[in-house]
Design an enzyme around this catalytic site. Structure first.
Site, mmCIF file in Angstrom:
data_model
loop_
_atom_site.group_PDB
_atom_site.id
_atom_site.type_symbol
_atom_site.label_atom_id
_atom_site.label_comp_id
_atom_site.label_asym_id
_atom_site.label_seq_id
_atom_site.Cartn_x
_atom_site.Cartn_y
_atom_site.Cartn_z
ATOM 1 C CD GLU A 124 13.257 -2.421 0.317
ATOM 2 O OE1 GLU A 124 13.304 -2.079 1.511
ATOM 3 O OE2 GLU A 124 12.222 -2.357 -0.369
ATOM 4 C CG ASP A 173 10.459 3.906 2.545
ATOM 5 O OD1 ASP A 173 10.104 5.098 2.590
ATOM 6 O OD2 ASP A 173 10.319 3.194 1.536
ATOM 7 C CE1 TYR A 178 10.954 4.492 -5.817
ATOM 8 C CE2 TYR A 178 13.000 3.361 -6.347
ATOM 9 C CZ TYR A 178 12.280 4.210 -5.530
ATOM 10 O OH TYR A 178 12.888 4.788 -4.439
ATOM 11 C CB ALA A 214 -0.927 -0.004 1.207
HETATM 12 C C1 GLA Z 1 9.502 4.256 -2.039
HETATM 13 C C2 GLA Z 1 10.977 4.103 -1.746
HETATM 14 C C3 GLA Z 1 11.518 5.352 -1.044
HETATM 15 C C4 GLA Z 1 11.149 6.615 -1.835
HETATM 16 C C5 GLA Z 1 9.669 6.628 -2.173
HETATM 17 C C6 GLA Z 1 9.286 7.783 -3.058
HETATM 18 O O1 GLA Z 1 8.784 4.317 -0.839
HETATM 19 O O2 GLA Z 1 11.204 2.984 -0.910
HETATM 20 O O3 GLA Z 1 12.915 5.236 -0.880
HETATM 21 O O4 GLA Z 1 11.939 6.740 -2.986
HETATM 22 O O5 GLA Z 1 9.273 5.432 -2.805
HETATM 23 O O6 GLA Z 1 9.449 8.980 -2.397
#
Ligand code: GLA
Length: 373
Positions: A158, A170, A219, A121
């Protein structure tokens, strides 16, 4: 959750000792797709977590159960290889591998992992999973790490092991966020500080229930486009090693040298970094409306320039424009689905929840979920 998990863990593995470690999911208030451009972000941790119960054992085997997923896996610490059968297990193995690469010796373990961060999500269940596993390994093996170090170790796990080229936001907020506060992070210098949130507003999350796939090429494609912009601008300007270094003036000056698609990607990152810095000032001065406007600007930029929004997210954000109790709204996380983040007057939260669910159902025939951060 802690007591239930402990009981479940001990009875399944027949052990009489265990510890439980946890890490939170997050919602990003502003500063999207800026972390991997050495820029600024402003996430806040959720009151939703991933919990890991763990007990050390003799030998090199690690057995991990994930009852929420109805799955279990085992690996050996001396031969760690990616698993296609248990993709979630790669998070645990990635962390173990990263710790061993740092020269730490790990003992075998039994682990049971559960969580209540919605998966897929855009609320960083994966960073919470990594961080909870890392804390469990640290504790079982008496390894102490500085919080910034642990964030980068989880990020490496990761990036390398799971294969997602994410930035550090994150893992950083999972490692050192504080409930009820935002965490400003400078993703180049790692300078960070807690930021007070408006007292009379709530951070409300609306889940489109449209799951996004981070590993999807979009991404990594955006990352590549940002690098391309840096390469072009860096040919003319000294000291430009990331979009963080590009000023609006530089962007205007070199606009014509960039491919049309790349121009807009760069414009998003350059303006988004400015919005984060401006947000700090507005929040510091108690200007909630001003901050809310920046959230809307951020969404527009992600929608038209960075092109990571989707119909469902746009419906949710646009619906709030007519709601007087909402100061700001935007998509949050990587995009292509996932959630919006909304800054809602405390007394308006119930009405907001009712209205937004109704609107979403009538526009998409899908049911949205609403959570308080
Ligand atoms: C994901 C990635 C983060 C960041 C966001 C976009 O959550 O894990 O590192 O790049 O997208 O801001």
């Amino acid at each position: 959750m802690e007591a239930r998990l402990t009981e479940e863990h001990r009875s399944f593995f027949s052990v009489d000792k265990s510890e439980v470690h946890r890490a939170p999911g997050r919602v990003n208030l502003i500063g999207e797709h800026t972390d991997y451009n050495d820029g600024f972000v402003l996430p806040t941790p959720l009151d939703r977590h991933v919990w890991a119960a763990a007990s050390p054992r003799e030998g090199v085997r690690v057995t991990v159960r994930a009852p929420d997923l109805g799955d279990q896996m085992e690996f050996r610490l001396d031969v760690i290889t990616r698993s296609a059968d248990h993709p979630w297990g790669n998070y645990v193995m990635g962390v173990a591998q990263a710790l061993q690469e740092e020269g730490h010796t790990l003992r075998g373990a039994y682990m049971t992992i559960r969580g209540d961060v919605p998966i897929g999500a855009g609320l960083s269940s994966s960073a919470a999973f990594l961080m909870a596993s890392l804390r469990a390994f640290q504790s079982m093996n008496r390894i102490s790490l500085e919080p910034v170090e642990s964030a980068y170790l989880a990020k490496r796990a990761e990036n390398q092991f799971v294969g997602v080229q994410c930035g550090v936001m994150d893992q950083f907020v999972a490692a050192m966020g504080e409930h009820g506060k935002a965490l400003f992070i400078d993703c180049r210098t790692n300078e960070h500080r807690l930021v007070e949130l408006p007292r009379d507003h709530k951070v409300v999350i609306v889940n489109t229930m449209k799951s996004r796939d981070l590993t999807s090429s979009a991404y990594n494609e955006r990352r590549g486009q940002c690098l391309e912009a840096v390469l072009v601008i860096g040919r003319h300007e000294t000291g430009v090693t990331a979009l963080r270094d590009v000023t609006p003036e530089m962007l205007i000056k070199h606009w014509g040298e960039l491919q049309p698609g790349i121009q807009r990607r760069a414009r998003h990152v350059v303006t988004e970094n400015q919005r984060v810095l401006e947000s700090l000032e507005l929040l510091g001065g108690g200007d909630v409306e001003g901050f809310g406007d920046l959230m809307y600007d951020s969404h527009e930029s992600l929608r038209h320039d960075y092109e990571v929004s989707c119909r469902e997210l746009d419906i949710l954000v646009d619906a709030t424009l007519e709601m007087r109790g909402v100061a700001g709204a935007r998509m949050t996380g990587a995009g292509f689905g996932g959630c919006t983040v909304n800054l809602v007057e405390e007394g308006y939260v119930d009405k907001f929840t009712e209205l937004i669910k109704e609107k979403y159902l009538s526009s998409t025939a899908k049911r949205a979920e609403v959570y308080l951060a």
